[in-house]
Each structure stands twice: as structure tokens, then as C-alpha cells.
Design a protein around this motif. Structure first.
Motif, short mmCIF file in Angstrom:
data_model
loop_
_atom_site.label_atom_id
_atom_site.label_comp_id
_atom_site.label_asym_id
_atom_site.label_seq_id
_atom_site.Cartn_x
_atom_site.Cartn_y
_atom_site.Cartn_z
N ILE A 84 0.87 -1.17 0.00
CA ILE A 84 0.00 0.00 0.00
C ILE A 84 0.91 1.22 0.00
O ILE A 84 1.66 1.46 0.94
CB ILE A 84 -0.94 0.04 1.23
CG1 ILE A 84 -1.97 -1.08 1.14
CG2 ILE A 84 -1.65 1.40 1.30
CD1 ILE A 84 -2.96 -1.09 2.26
N GLY A 85 0.82 1.98 -1.07
CA GLY A 85 1.65 3.17 -1.18
C GLY A 85 0.87 4.35 -1.73
O GLY A 85 1.43 5.41 -1.95
N SER A 86 -0.42 4.13 -1.95
CA SER A 86 -1.23 5.22 -2.50
C SER A 86 -2.67 5.09 -2.01
O SER A 86 -3.06 4.08 -1.42
CB SER A 86 -1.22 5.15 -4.04
OG SER A 86 -1.92 4.00 -4.49
N ASP A 87 -3.44 6.13 -2.27
CA ASP A 87 -4.86 6.12 -1.91
C ASP A 87 -5.60 5.02 -2.66
O ASP A 87 -6.50 4.39 -2.12
CB ASP A 87 -5.50 7.47 -2.23
CG ASP A 87 -5.01 8.58 -1.30
OD1 ASP A 87 -4.43 8.25 -0.24
OD2 ASP A 87 -5.20 9.76 -1.65
N ARG A 88 -5.20 4.78 -3.90
CA ARG A 88 -5.86 3.74 -4.71
C ARG A 88 -5.65 2.37 -4.07
O ARG A 88 -6.58 1.57 -3.97
CB ARG A 88 -5.30 3.73 -6.13
CG ARG A 88 -5.92 2.62 -6.99
CD ARG A 88 -5.39 2.59 -8.38
NE ARG A 88 -5.74 3.81 -9.07
CZ ARG A 88 -5.07 4.32 -10.09
NH1 ARG A 88 -4.01 3.70 -10.54
NH2 ARG A 88 -5.45 5.43 -10.67
N LEU A 90 -4.99 1.77 -0.92
CA LEU A 90 -5.76 1.75 0.32
C LEU A 90 -7.23 1.46 0.02
O LEU A 90 -7.89 0.68 0.71
CB LEU A 90 -5.62 3.07 1.08
CG LEU A 90 -6.42 3.19 2.37
CD1 LEU A 90 -5.99 2.11 3.36
CD2 LEU A 90 -6.25 4.58 2.97
N GLY A 91 -7.74 2.05 -1.04
CA GLY A 91 -9.12 1.79 -1.46
C GLY A 91 -9.33 0.33 -1.84
O GLY A 91 -10.37 -0.26 -1.52
N LEU A 92 -8.33 -0.27 -2.49
CA LEU A 92 -8.43 -1.70 -2.83
C LEU A 92 -8.47 -2.56 -1.58
O LEU A 92 -9.21 -3.54 -1.51
CB LEU A 92 -7.24 -2.12 -3.71
CG LEU A 92 -7.26 -1.68 -5.16
CD1 LEU A 92 -5.95 -2.08 -5.84
CD2 LEU A 92 -8.44 -2.27 -5.89
N PHE A 93 -7.68 -2.18 -0.57
CA PHE A 93 -7.68 -2.94 0.69
C PHE A 93 -9.04 -2.84 1.37
O PHE A 93 -9.59 -3.85 1.84
CB PHE A 93 -6.58 -2.42 1.62
CG PHE A 93 -6.57 -3.09 2.96
CD1 PHE A 93 -6.14 -4.41 3.08
CD2 PHE A 93 -6.99 -2.42 4.09
CE1 PHE A 93 -6.15 -5.04 4.31
CE2 PHE A 93 -6.98 -3.04 5.33
CZ PHE A 93 -6.56 -4.35 5.44
N LEU A 94 -9.60 -1.66 1.41
CA LEU A 94 -10.93 -1.48 2.03
C LEU A 94 -12.01 -2.19 1.22
O LEU A 94 -12.94 -2.78 1.79
CB LEU A 94 -11.23 0.01 2.19
CG LEU A 94 -10.30 0.77 3.14
CD1 LEU A 94 -10.61 2.26 3.13
CD2 LEU A 94 -10.36 0.20 4.55
N ALA A 95 -11.88 -2.18 -0.10
CA ALA A 95 -12.81 -2.91 -0.96
C ALA A 95 -12.72 -4.41 -0.69
O ALA A 95 -13.73 -5.11 -0.65
CB ALA A 95 -12.54 -2.62 -2.43
N GLU A 96 -11.49 -4.89 -0.49
CA GLU A 96 -11.31 -6.32 -0.17
C GLU A 96 -12.06 -6.68 1.11
O GLU A 96 -12.77 -7.69 1.17
CB GLU A 96 -9.83 -6.64 0.01
CG GLU A 96 -9.57 -8.05 0.47
CD GLU A 96 -8.20 -8.25 1.09
OE1 GLU A 96 -8.10 -9.08 2.00
OE2 GLU A 96 -7.24 -7.58 0.65
N LEU A 97 -11.94 -5.85 2.14
CA LEU A 97 -12.63 -6.13 3.40
C LEU A 97 -14.14 -6.16 3.21
O LEU A 97 -14.83 -7.06 3.69
CB LEU A 97 -12.27 -5.08 4.45
CG LEU A 97 -10.85 -5.10 4.99
CD1 LEU A 97 -10.63 -3.96 5.97
CD2 LEU A 97 -10.55 -6.44 5.65
#
Length: 179
Positions: A84-88, A90-97
Motif C-alpha cells: 500500500i503506497g497510494s490512496d488507490r 488503500l481503497g483496494l484494501f478497504l474494498a477487499e474487506l
């Protein structure tokens, strides 16, 4: 003028290959032992187990006594690991959850519907959850955690094959073949 005498003619039955014999044996075993009730119970148990494990893991990460600390710890691992190095990202991580929670819910609901003998709805829910997990969620998990999803994806694939087999064997009306 040659003639073929029927007493001289001997036809051997076609011998099945190893794979054909294995498939035939599996079909006989399935027809004899895998009844609709047993198949439904196996599917419901598998779906419930995968769904509960996934839902519990997701809930523990997001909600709980130290949920903020767990999320911060997990994010730190991913940031330090360069995933995780960008907002995008981070968004993918939250989408995964969020998607993991949705998949887990679909699997648990599918299992309960099968237990309640609502087969079409249960199979539909399980199918949707497994398909979403195998095509989207597992790819996101692989992105963040690399190979940790191999076992889970394998179990989900086997469950998906079981759901499809249940649907084709017990829920699809068999049509007579026209000559």
C-alpha cells in the motif's frame, strides 16, 4: 467369391480406457451414495464453514475491542511491505474487506437456505458468493498477501463444483432426448 460365415465372426466389446473406467466408477459411486440429502448436507456444511471463518476474520479485523489497533497494525504491515503506497491501494484494501464480508454473508445465507430446503435460493446465493470470491476477492487477497489465498481458493473451487453438480443433478429438470 468369398463369404463370411457368421460362426467365424467374433466381436470383442470395446474396452474402456483407464479414465473412462474411473469416470464410470465415480458415477456409480455418486448415484449409489450421494443422495440429494447427503449432497445438500455436505454443501451446507462446507459453505457454512468457509462463510463463518471468513466472516469471523473480517469482523475481528474491523469490529472489536482492539479493532482500530488491528487495522492499523495490518495497514502498517502492508505499507512497510510496499503493498500500500497510494490512496488507490488503500481503497483496494478497504474494498477487499467489504467484499469479503459480502461473500461470507452470501455463503452463510446460502448454507442456511439449503438447510431450510430452499434449494434454488441457496444454490443461487452460494453460486454468487463463490463466483465473486474466486473472480474478485481472491485476486485482491493475492495482491496484498501473495500466496496465502491458495488453500482458500482451492476449497472455494471445490465448493463451486459441488454447487454446480447439485444444481445440474437435482435442480435442473431432465428433458427426454428426442430421436
Amino acid at each position: 467369391k468369398g463369404s463370411l460365415d457368421s460362426e467365424d465372426l467374433w466381436l470383442a466389446p470395446r474396452r474402456l480406457g483407464r479414465l473412462e473406467r474411473w469416470i464410470r466408477a465415480a458415477q456409480v459411486l455418486e448415484a449409489r451414495w450421494i443422495t440429494p440429502l447427503r449432497h445438500r448436507a455436505i454443501l451446507a456444511g462446507g459453505l457454512l464453514a468457509v462463510g463463518v471463518v471468513t466472516l469471523t476474520r473480517t469482523i475481528r479485523l474491523v469490529v472489536g475491542e482492539s479493532s482500530l489497533a488491528r487495522v492499523a497494525e495490518r495497514l502498517s504491515e502492508l505499507v512497510l511491505g510496499g503493498r500500500i503506497g497510494s490512496d488507490r491501494q488503500l481503497g483496494l484494501f478497504l474494498a477487499e474487506l467489504a467484499l469479503e464480508a459480502a461473500v461470507a454473508t452470501l455463503l452463510v445465507v446460502g448454507a442456511w437456505l439449503l438447510i431450510l430446503r430452499q434449494d434454488r435460493l441457496g444454490v443461487g446465493s452460494a453460486y454468487a458468493g463463490l463466483l465473486l470470491s474466486l473472480t474478485v476477492v481472491d485476486l485482491l487477497i493475492f495482491y496484498f498477501e501473495q500466496f496465502s489465498t491458495i488453500v482458500t481458493a482451492s476449497v472455494q473451487f471445490v465448493l463451486l463444483a459441488g454447487v454446480l453438480r447439485y444444481r445440474s443433478r437435482f435442480l435442473t429438470p431432465h428433458r427426454a432426448v428426442k430421436p
